[in-house]
Design a protein around this motif. Structure first.
Motif, PDB file in Angstrom:
ATOM      1  N   GLY A  11     -12.296   5.582   3.240  1.00  0.00           N
ATOM      2  CA  GLY A  11     -12.374   4.062   2.549  1.00  0.00           C
ATOM      3  C   GLY A  11     -13.067   2.907   3.619  1.00  0.00           C
ATOM      4  O   GLY A  11     -13.830   2.190   2.939  1.00  0.00           O
ATOM      5  N   SER A  12     -12.771   2.995   4.777  1.00  0.00           N
ATOM      6  CA  SER A  12     -13.289   2.179   5.653  1.00  0.00           C
ATOM      7  C   SER A  12     -14.807   2.356   5.644  1.00  0.00           C
ATOM      8  O   SER A  12     -15.649   1.351   5.994  1.00  0.00           O
ATOM      9  CB  SER A  12     -12.480   2.303   7.055  1.00  0.00           C
ATOM     10  OG  SER A  12     -11.317   2.065   6.969  1.00  0.00           O
ATOM     11  N   TRP A  13     -15.332   3.731   5.867  1.00  0.00           N
ATOM     12  CA  TRP A  13     -16.772   4.055   5.954  1.00  0.00           C
ATOM     13  C   TRP A  13     -17.549   3.408   4.728  1.00  0.00           C
ATOM     14  O   TRP A  13     -18.525   2.835   4.847  1.00  0.00           O
ATOM     15  CB  TRP A  13     -16.740   5.442   6.064  1.00  0.00           C
ATOM     16  CG  TRP A  13     -16.232   6.101   7.195  1.00  0.00           C
ATOM     17  CD1 TRP A  13     -16.192   5.672   8.648  1.00  0.00           C
ATOM     18  CD2 TRP A  13     -15.707   7.316   7.348  1.00  0.00           C
ATOM     19  NE1 TRP A  13     -15.577   6.611   9.348  1.00  0.00           N
ATOM     20  CE2 TRP A  13     -15.635   7.627   8.714  1.00  0.00           C
ATOM     21  CE3 TRP A  13     -15.748   8.672   6.612  1.00  0.00           C
ATOM     22  CZ2 TRP A  13     -14.855   9.030   9.293  1.00  0.00           C
ATOM     23  CZ3 TRP A  13     -15.329   9.687   6.967  1.00  0.00           C
ATOM     24  CH2 TRP A  13     -14.775   9.934   8.314  1.00  0.00           C
TER      25      TRP A  13
ATOM     26  N   HIS B  87     -14.891   4.161  -4.768  1.00  0.00           N
ATOM     27  CA  HIS B  87     -15.319   2.362  -4.055  1.00  0.00           C
ATOM     28  C   HIS B  87     -16.831   2.136  -4.868  1.00  0.00           C
ATOM     29  O   HIS B  87     -16.697   0.715  -5.225  1.00  0.00           O
ATOM     30  CB  HIS B  87     -15.513   2.812  -2.686  1.00  0.00           C
ATOM     31  CG  HIS B  87     -16.011   1.720  -1.909  1.00  0.00           C
ATOM     32  ND1 HIS B  87     -17.414   1.244  -1.832  1.00  0.00           N
ATOM     33  CD2 HIS B  87     -15.371   0.661  -1.145  1.00  0.00           C
ATOM     34  CE1 HIS B  87     -17.564   0.123  -1.260  1.00  0.00           C
ATOM     35  NE2 HIS B  87     -16.385  -0.259  -0.773  1.00  0.00           N
TER      36      HIS B  87
ATOM     37  N   GLU C 261     -11.960  -5.106   2.170  1.00  0.00           N
ATOM     38  CA  GLU C 261     -10.832  -4.114   2.465  1.00  0.00           C
ATOM     39  C   GLU C 261     -10.681  -3.186   1.253  1.00  0.00           C
ATOM     40  O   GLU C 261      -9.777  -2.567   1.450  1.00  0.00           O
ATOM     41  CB  GLU C 261      -9.544  -4.941   2.458  1.00  0.00           C
ATOM     42  CG  GLU C 261      -9.440  -6.003   3.972  1.00  0.00           C
ATOM     43  CD  GLU C 261      -8.257  -6.669   3.924  1.00  0.00           C
ATOM     44  OE1 GLU C 261      -7.281  -6.485   3.145  1.00  0.00           O
ATOM     45  OE2 GLU C 261      -8.235  -7.370   4.766  1.00  0.00           O
TER      46      GLU C 261
ATOM     47  N   ARG D 292       0.893  -1.062  -0.155  1.00  0.00           N
ATOM     48  CA  ARG D 292      -0.094   0.008  -0.097  1.00  0.00           C
ATOM     49  C   ARG D 292       0.821   1.221  -0.041  1.00  0.00           C
ATOM     50  O   ARG D 292       0.547   2.221  -0.645  1.00  0.00           O
ATOM     51  CB  ARG D 292      -0.954  -0.056   1.260  1.00  0.00           C
ATOM     52  CG  ARG D 292      -2.163  -0.838   0.989  1.00  0.00           C
ATOM     53  CD  ARG D 292      -3.194  -0.528   2.180  1.00  0.00           C
ATOM     54  NE  ARG D 292      -2.780  -0.681   3.618  1.00  0.00           N
ATOM     55  CZ  ARG D 292      -2.933  -1.620   4.236  1.00  0.00           C
ATOM     56  NH1 ARG D 292      -3.279  -2.843   3.689  1.00  0.00           N
ATOM     57  NH2 ARG D 292      -2.343  -1.670   5.441  1.00  0.00           N
TER      58      ARG D 292
ATOM     59  N   ARG E  74      -9.867   7.673   6.208  1.00  0.00           N
ATOM     60  CA  ARG E  74     -10.837   6.943   6.626  1.00  0.00           C
ATOM     61  C   ARG E  74     -12.035   6.806   6.086  1.00  0.00           C
ATOM     62  O   ARG E  74     -12.844   5.555   6.517  1.00  0.00           O
ATOM     63  CB  ARG E  74     -11.117   7.572   8.071  1.00  0.00           C
ATOM     64  CG  ARG E  74     -12.222   6.838   9.252  1.00  0.00           C
ATOM     65  CD  ARG E  74     -11.426   5.509   9.569  1.00  0.00           C
ATOM     66  NE  ARG E  74     -12.368   4.974  10.675  1.00  0.00           N
ATOM     67  CZ  ARG E  74     -12.147   3.871  10.969  1.00  0.00           C
ATOM     68  NH1 ARG E  74     -10.977   2.870  10.795  1.00  0.00           N
ATOM     69  NH2 ARG E  74     -13.282   3.366  11.809  1.00  0.00           N
TER      70      ARG E  74
ATOM     71  N   ASP F 154     -16.555   0.817   3.116  1.00  0.00           N
ATOM     72  CA  ASP F 154     -16.428  -0.555   3.224  1.00  0.00           C
ATOM     73  C   ASP F 154     -17.665  -1.156   4.115  1.00  0.00           C
ATOM     74  O   ASP F 154     -18.256  -2.168   3.844  1.00  0.00           O
ATOM     75  CB  ASP F 154     -15.149  -1.068   3.714  1.00  0.00           C
ATOM     76  CG  ASP F 154     -14.084  -1.247   2.912  1.00  0.00           C
ATOM     77  OD1 ASP F 154     -14.283  -1.214   1.543  1.00  0.00           O
ATOM     78  OD2 ASP F 154     -12.864  -1.100   3.543  1.00  0.00           O
TER      79      ASP F 154
ATOM     80  N   ARG G 299     -10.839   0.596   2.156  1.00  0.00           N
ATOM     81  CA  ARG G 299      -9.657   1.085   2.777  1.00  0.00           C
ATOM     82  C   ARG G 299      -8.493   1.082   1.799  1.00  0.00           C
ATOM     83  O   ARG G 299      -7.506   2.213   2.008  1.00  0.00           O
ATOM     84  CB  ARG G 299      -9.544   0.131   4.127  1.00  0.00           C
ATOM     85  CG  ARG G 299      -8.310   0.612   5.132  1.00  0.00           C
ATOM     86  CD  ARG G 299      -8.204  -0.471   5.993  1.00  0.00           C
ATOM     87  NE  ARG G 299      -7.288  -1.438   5.505  1.00  0.00           N
ATOM     88  CZ  ARG G 299      -6.794  -2.881   6.152  1.00  0.00           C
ATOM     89  NH1 ARG G 299      -7.007  -2.726   7.329  1.00  0.00           N
ATOM     90  NH2 ARG G 299      -6.208  -3.502   5.373  1.00  0.00           N
ATOM     91  N   ASN G 300      -8.292   0.295   1.193  1.00  0.00           N
ATOM     92  CA  ASN G 300      -7.011   0.413   0.285  1.00  0.00           C
ATOM     93  C   ASN G 300      -7.115   1.399  -0.660  1.00  0.00           C
ATOM     94  O   ASN G 300      -6.086   2.067  -0.993  1.00  0.00           O
ATOM     95  CB  ASN G 300      -6.845  -1.175  -0.178  1.00  0.00           C
ATOM     96  CG  ASN G 300      -6.381  -2.261   0.807  1.00  0.00           C
ATOM     97  OD1 ASN G 300      -5.911  -1.867   1.802  1.00  0.00           O
ATOM     98  ND2 ASN G 300      -6.686  -3.553   0.263  1.00  0.00           N
TER      99      ASN G 300
ATOM    100  N   GLY H 277      -8.637   3.965  -0.391  1.00  0.00           N
ATOM    101  CA  GLY H 277      -8.580   5.365   0.447  1.00  0.00           C
ATOM    102  C   GLY H 277      -7.139   5.689   0.715  1.00  0.00           C
ATOM    103  O   GLY H 277      -6.682   6.890   0.634  1.00  0.00           O
ATOM    104  N   THR H 278      -6.319   4.692   1.366  1.00  0.00           N
ATOM    105  CA  THR H 278      -5.028   4.811   1.689  1.00  0.00           C
ATOM    106  C   THR H 278      -4.055   5.180   0.318  1.00  0.00           C
ATOM    107  O   THR H 278      -3.301   5.959   0.267  1.00  0.00           O
ATOM    108  CB  THR H 278      -4.501   3.420   2.076  1.00  0.00           C
ATOM    109  OG1 THR H 278      -5.114   3.116   3.258  1.00  0.00           O
ATOM    110  CG2 THR H 278      -2.867   3.719   2.401  1.00  0.00           C
TER     111      THR H 278
END
Length: 435
Positions: free
Chosen positions: A305-307, A361, A128, A10, A303, A309, A131-132, A134-135
């Motif tokens: 990205g996690s939202w 996403h 994931e 990443r 963050r 997901d 999140r990925n 987003g990072t």
């Protein structure tokens, strides 16, 4: 199932995005000094900026769809080498024509950013993916904003050519690192000229990086309509065009991105104007430091990205666009203190990155089999929006000052919010891939 992307991978992919996109935007902070040395002035300076942007737009249309045909790791490595070549040509250019050619070449292959995002989407487990993405996409904002600081410091101390010399070296170094650390995402492509009879069963061996047990045998059936890679590339280009015209999710999210990045471009293409004028009279290096405020907001938005997901991409888009519009009320204040402006910049970049991650996403989840094409089409909206913001902010500033530019940026944010509200029902339902 896709294999897990490690933390180190990443980091490498985020660095690829940061360095590649920097080659497009690095010319802006050093434009005046570069123009003076290259014998360019006035409207001719705009050609240097336009060269990279036009090359980037062409790459979005012509090169990004290759990611749905060829191994994306190979494309990442090759594109980085060619981006570095363009940066090197720019750093050594004896005149404006050569510099423009180098910038156009770098911009053309800087679409490695979109190939990288598609690689992440394709190789991440569904839980994931956001999140990925987003990072990794935080590297894009890091490059756009961080290069302003880098270019300001290097430009003042070593000259504008040193900026592109450094970027060229970084591109080539990352190409080597990517080749050594990333795994292949090669997909099985069966050709009509494979030498087998149509409908004949062909037993092929799949390896561990395909997500199956090493050396597991899989029997696949060849059909008469199997086409070679060149025909598939044409099909992918045609499908991307159809997606833009017929896919409501892509059109809606693309229009949101158009206004989103028009607002973003309004800030970052115009901010140097009030900061360089009375009462501040800041130089290039100090103005570049304001990019750090944007980086704080952009990194915080990883963050998102996690939202996404967790299924909150649509809600995140809505409240982030509201935040974007509100941030302009702070950004408009440049005296007697700069703290309202700095706070507004942090909020604006947080909102832009949160929406951008949510958009990608949703689109890659809806079209997993053609993530490169859909991201390329989406980013075409991004590119046009950025160009609109960069053009209109200088016009507004010349007409009525910085507050007029801020009013314009807020209007773009409200337009994006209106598109989100009108397309909310469409975005909330699954989109069926086109055949």
């Amino acid at each position: 199932m896709p294999s897990r992307i490690t933390r180190g991978q990443r980091f490498v992919l985020a660095a690829v995005c940061a360095v590649a996109v920097s080659t497009i935007y690095a010319i802006q902070p050093v434009l005046e000094s570069a123009g003076g040395e290259l014998g360019l002035a006035g409207p001719e300076l705009g050609r240097l900026v336009a060269a990279g942007q036009l090359g980037y737009f062409a790459g979005l249309v012509l090169l990004v769809p290759l990611g749905d045909v060829l191994d994306r790791r190979t494309l990442i490595v090759g594109h980085l080498i060619l981006t570095g070549t363009g940066a090197a040509i720019t750093s050594l250019a004896p005149g404006g024509v050569a510099a423009g050619a180098g910038l156009a070449l770098a911009g053309l292959f800087a679409v490695v950013v979109q190939i990288t995002v598609a690689y992440v989407a394709a190789t991440s487990p569904p839980g994931e993916r956001g999140r990925n993405i987003g990072t990794v996409t935080s590297g894009v904002v890091l490059g756009i904003l961080g290069v302003r600081l880098l270019a300001g410091v290097l430009g003042d101390s070593l000259g504008w050519r040193s900026v592109y010399a450094v970027l060229a070296v970084l591109c080539l170094a990352l190409a080597l690192v990517a080749r050594l650390t990333l795994h292949s995402d090669a997909r099985l492509t069966l050709h009509s000229d494979a030498g087998l009879t149509p409908h004949a069963d062909a037993c092929l061996t799949l390896h561990a990086d395909a997500g199956l047990t090493p050396h597991a045998d899989a029997c696949l059936t060849l059909h008469p309509d199997a086409r070679p890679a060149r025909a598939r590339y044409r099909d992918v280009l045609a499908a991307a065009g159809r997606l833009v015209l017929t896919d409501r999710l892509l059109l809606g999210r693309g229009l949101i991105a158009f206004f989103l990045f028009a607002s973003f471009g309004t800030l970052w293409s115009g901010l140097a104007l009030p900061l360089g004028a009375a009462p501040w009279h800041f130089g290039t290096t100090v103005i570049g430091l304001f990019g750090l405020a944007g980086l704080i907001g952009a990194v915080a938005a990883a963050r998102a990205g996690s939202w996404a997901d967790a299924g909150h991409a649509h809600a995140v888009t809505g409240w982030s666009l509201v935040l974007l519009a509100v941030s302009w009320t702070l950004t408009a204040w440049t005296s007697p203190s700069l703290w309202p402006l700095i706070t507004g910049v942090v909020l604006l970049d947080f909102a832009v990155q949160a929406v951008h991650v949510s958009n990608q996403h949703l689109l890659t989840a809806a079209h997993p089999e053609r993530s490169s094409s859909v991201i390329g089409a989406y980013m075409a909206f991004y590119s046009l929006g950025s160009a609109l913001g960069a053009t209109t902010t200088t016009w507004a500033y010349a007409a009525a000052g910085w507050r007029a530019s801020c009013l314009l940026g807020a209007a773009y944010a409200v337009a994006a919010l209106a598109v989100w509200a009108l397309t909310r029902r469409t975005s909330a339902s699954p989109t069926l891939p086109l055949r």
